[in-house]
Design a protein around this motif. Structure first.
Motif, PDB file in Angstrom:
ATOM      1  N   TYR A   7       0.837  -1.207   0.000  1.00 33.02           N
ATOM      2  CA  TYR A   7       0.000   0.000   0.000  1.00 33.02           C
ATOM      3  C   TYR A   7       0.873   1.259   0.000  1.00 33.02           C
ATOM      4  N   ARG A   8       1.878   1.301   0.891  1.00 32.62           N
ATOM      5  CA  ARG A   8       2.710   2.502   0.990  1.00 32.62           C
ATOM      6  C   ARG A   8       3.523   2.722  -0.281  1.00 32.62           C
ATOM      7  N   ALA A   9       3.996   1.617  -0.875  1.00 33.24           N
ATOM      8  CA  ALA A   9       4.777   1.757  -2.111  1.00 33.24           C
ATOM      9  C   ALA A   9       3.899   2.274  -3.250  1.00 33.24           C
ATOM     10  N   VAL A  10       2.708   1.716  -3.382  1.00 31.24           N
ATOM     11  CA  VAL A  10       1.814   2.116  -4.483  1.00 31.24           C
ATOM     12  C   VAL A  10       1.408   3.584  -4.355  1.00 31.24           C
ATOM     13  N   HIS A  11       1.159   4.017  -3.135  1.00 31.86           N
ATOM     14  CA  HIS A  11       0.644   5.372  -2.927  1.00 31.86           C
ATOM     15  C   HIS A  11       1.736   6.372  -2.556  1.00 31.86           C
ATOM     16  N   ALA A  12       2.987   5.892  -2.480  1.00 33.14           N
ATOM     17  CA  ALA A  12       4.094   6.767  -2.053  1.00 33.14           C
ATOM     18  C   ALA A  12       3.689   7.503  -0.773  1.00 33.14           C
ATOM     19  N   ALA A  13       3.227   6.731   0.197  1.00 35.95           N
ATOM     20  CA  ALA A  13       2.698   7.311   1.424  1.00 35.95           C
ATOM     21  C   ALA A  13       3.559   6.916   2.625  1.00 35.95           C
ATOM     22  N   PHE A  73     -19.770   2.663   0.017  1.00 33.56           N
ATOM     23  CA  PHE A  73     -18.496   3.359  -0.166  1.00 33.56           C
ATOM     24  C   PHE A  73     -17.744   2.741  -1.338  1.00 33.56           C
ATOM     25  N   PRO A  74     -17.332   3.524  -2.331  1.00 32.49           N
ATOM     26  CA  PRO A  74     -16.698   2.949  -3.514  1.00 32.49           C
ATOM     27  C   PRO A  74     -15.353   2.308  -3.179  1.00 32.49           C
ATOM     28  N   PRO A  75     -15.024   1.194  -3.831  1.00 33.71           N
ATOM     29  CA  PRO A  75     -13.687   0.618  -3.662  1.00 33.71           C
ATOM     30  C   PRO A  75     -12.639   1.623  -4.105  1.00 33.71           C
ATOM     31  N   GLU A  76     -11.492   1.616  -3.421  1.00 32.93           N
ATOM     32  CA  GLU A  76     -10.416   2.528  -3.764  1.00 32.93           C
ATOM     33  C   GLU A  76     -10.043   2.398  -5.242  1.00 32.93           C
ATOM     34  N   THR A 111      -5.109  21.613   1.682  1.00 33.46           N
ATOM     35  CA  THR A 111      -4.508  20.278   1.582  1.00 33.46           C
ATOM     36  C   THR A 111      -5.529  19.268   1.056  1.00 33.46           C
ATOM     37  N   PRO A 112      -5.201  18.557  -0.037  1.00 32.65           N
ATOM     38  CA  PRO A 112      -6.142  17.538  -0.528  1.00 32.65           C
ATOM     39  C   PRO A 112      -6.252  16.373   0.455  1.00 32.65           C
ATOM     40  N   LEU A 113      -7.470  15.822   0.515  1.00 37.58           N
ATOM     41  CA  LEU A 113      -7.755  14.773   1.506  1.00 37.58           C
ATOM     42  C   LEU A 113      -8.371  13.567   0.829  1.00 37.58           C
ATOM     43  N   ARG A 114      -7.973  12.385   1.316  1.00 36.66           N
ATOM     44  CA  ARG A 114      -8.694  11.166   0.985  1.00 36.66           C
ATOM     45  C   ARG A 114      -8.915  10.388   2.274  1.00 36.66           C
ATOM     46  N   ALA A 115      -9.922   9.548   2.291  1.00 32.82           N
ATOM     47  CA  ALA A 115     -10.204   8.766   3.497  1.00 32.82           C
ATOM     48  C   ALA A 115     -10.804   7.417   3.105  1.00 32.82           C
ATOM     49  N   TYR A 116     -10.355   6.377   3.820  1.00 30.47           N
ATOM     50  CA  TYR A 116     -10.787   5.017   3.490  1.00 30.47           C
ATOM     51  C   TYR A 116     -11.033   4.182   4.739  1.00 30.47           C
ATOM     52  N   GLY A 123      -6.993  -8.306   2.937  1.00 32.26           N
ATOM     53  CA  GLY A 123      -5.806  -7.801   2.243  1.00 32.26           C
ATOM     54  C   GLY A 123      -5.886  -6.302   2.048  1.00 32.26           C
ATOM     55  N   ILE A 124      -5.503  -5.841   0.849  1.00 30.80           N
ATOM     56  CA  ILE A 124      -5.587  -4.399   0.580  1.00 30.80           C
ATOM     57  C   ILE A 124      -6.983  -4.112   0.037  1.00 30.80           C
ATOM     58  N   ALA A 125      -7.929  -4.035   0.924  1.00 31.18           N
ATOM     59  CA  ALA A 125      -9.320  -3.782   0.543  1.00 31.18           C
ATOM     60  C   ALA A 125      -9.745  -2.473   1.195  1.00 31.18           C
ATOM     61  N   LEU A 126      -9.754  -1.426   0.403  1.00 30.26           N
ATOM     62  CA  LEU A 126     -10.089  -0.101   0.929  1.00 30.26           C
ATOM     63  C   LEU A 126     -11.333   0.424   0.233  1.00 30.26           C
ATOM     64  N   ARG A 127     -12.166   1.103   1.007  1.00 33.14           N
ATOM     65  CA  ARG A 127     -13.361   1.738   0.443  1.00 33.14           C
ATOM     66  C   ARG A 127     -13.472   3.160   0.988  1.00 33.14           C
ATOM     67  N   GLY A 128     -13.754   4.073   0.100  1.00 31.70           N
ATOM     68  CA  GLY A 128     -13.880   5.473   0.501  1.00 31.70           C
ATOM     69  C   GLY A 128     -13.629   6.357  -0.698  1.00 31.70           C
ATOM     70  N   GLY A 129     -12.941   7.467  -0.498  1.00 35.86           N
ATOM     71  CA  GLY A 129     -12.645   8.347  -1.629  1.00 35.86           C
ATOM     72  C   GLY A 129     -12.162   9.704  -1.173  1.00 35.86           C
ATOM     73  N   SER A 130     -12.146  10.637  -2.116  1.00 34.43           N
ATOM     74  CA  SER A 130     -11.685  11.997  -1.843  1.00 34.43           C
ATOM     75  C   SER A 130     -12.674  12.727  -0.949  1.00 34.43           C
ATOM     76  N   ILE A 131     -12.120  13.430   0.001  1.00 38.76           N
ATOM     77  CA  ILE A 131     -12.967  14.328   0.797  1.00 38.76           C
ATOM     78  C   ILE A 131     -12.787  15.719   0.194  1.00 38.76           C
ATOM     79  N   ASP A 132     -13.551  15.944  -0.848  1.00 36.00           N
ATOM     80  CA  ASP A 132     -13.469  17.222  -1.547  1.00 36.00           C
ATOM     81  C   ASP A 132     -14.531  18.173  -0.974  1.00 36.00           C
TER      82      ASP A 132
END
Ligand code: SF4
Length: 212
Positions: A7-13, A73-76, A111-116, A123-132
């Motif tokens: 997850y961290r590698a894919v999102h550079a987080a 909640f939409p899948p990531e 600051t742009p925001l996302r939340a899941y 596994g890597i199962a995330l649901r949520g999206g941008s908090i715009d």
């Protein structure tokens, strides 16, 4: 944890904080929101806050339940649209609420925001999206209905559908009062649903057919 490395590698987080409290134990102040009906102060713990290489803040709320229960909640990675409601009609407020607390404590107004929700058993199962802007406004609208209802004494219990399997109502299964609360609560909600005083909450939580 392999899933977390990926997850961290894919999102550079990289994680900034875990169990971040606001309005709790003096960690940081409550989140105060000015709403049309008055100010509300909110408190909670955010499981995890990451910052990506682009400066975006990503909030994660870990869940042990099944992601299928969070179908609203939409899948990531899925696009959200005007119909996406990251409060699930006022039922689950954590994502936008925690994102606003993260921005206050770790970011700036722009600051742009996302939340899941992250379903750790899958596994890597995330649901949520941008908090715009739209998601933040939805949270504010929903909170205003709920807080105004509480202030006015019109915040009825909404037990949800009855399940013969669990012998309880969908929204009551984890409540300590389930066994003592009236078995007529479903019928009571239907009566209250039609009352003018409960309309703002009823329209939010269970709109009648044809209502937006
Ligand atoms: S059991 Fe009663 S008090 Fe508990 S959530 Fe259901 S309606 Fe509310």
């Amino acid at each position: 944890m392999l899933a977390d490395d990926t997850y961290r590698a894919v999102h550079a987080a990289r994680p900034l904080d875990v169990e971040h409290g606001f309005g709790k134990d003096g960690q940081s102040p409550p989140l105060a929101l000015d709403l049309p009906g008055g100010q509300v102060e909110l408190a909670g713990y955010v499981d995890r806050i990451d910052r990506t290489v682009t400066g975006e803040l990503v909030v994660i709320d870990y869940k042990t339940g099944r992601s299928a229960n969070y179908y609203a909640f939409p899948p990531e990675g899925t696009d959200t649209d005007a119909a996406t409601d990251l409060t699930e009609q006022g039922r689950r407020l954590q994502l936008p609420l925690y994102a606003l607390a993260a921005r206050r404590d770790f970011g700036f107004a722009a600051t742009p925001l996302r939340a899941y929700y992250w379903f750790v058993d899958e596994g890597i199962a995330l649901r949520g999206g941008s908090i715009d802007e739209a998601a933040e406004q939805r949270l504010r609208d929903v909170l205003d209905v709920i807080a105004s209802g509480i202030r006015d004494g019109a915040f009825p219990a909404r037990p949800g559908d009855y399940s013969a399997w669990s012998r309880s109502f969908a929204n009551c299964q984890w409540c300590d009062f389930d066994r003592v609360c009236s078995q007529n609560r479903g019928k009571l909600w239907l009566r209250v649903h039609a009352s003018p005083r409960a309309q703002p909450y009823a329209a939010l939580a269970e709109p009648a057919p044809g209502q937006p």
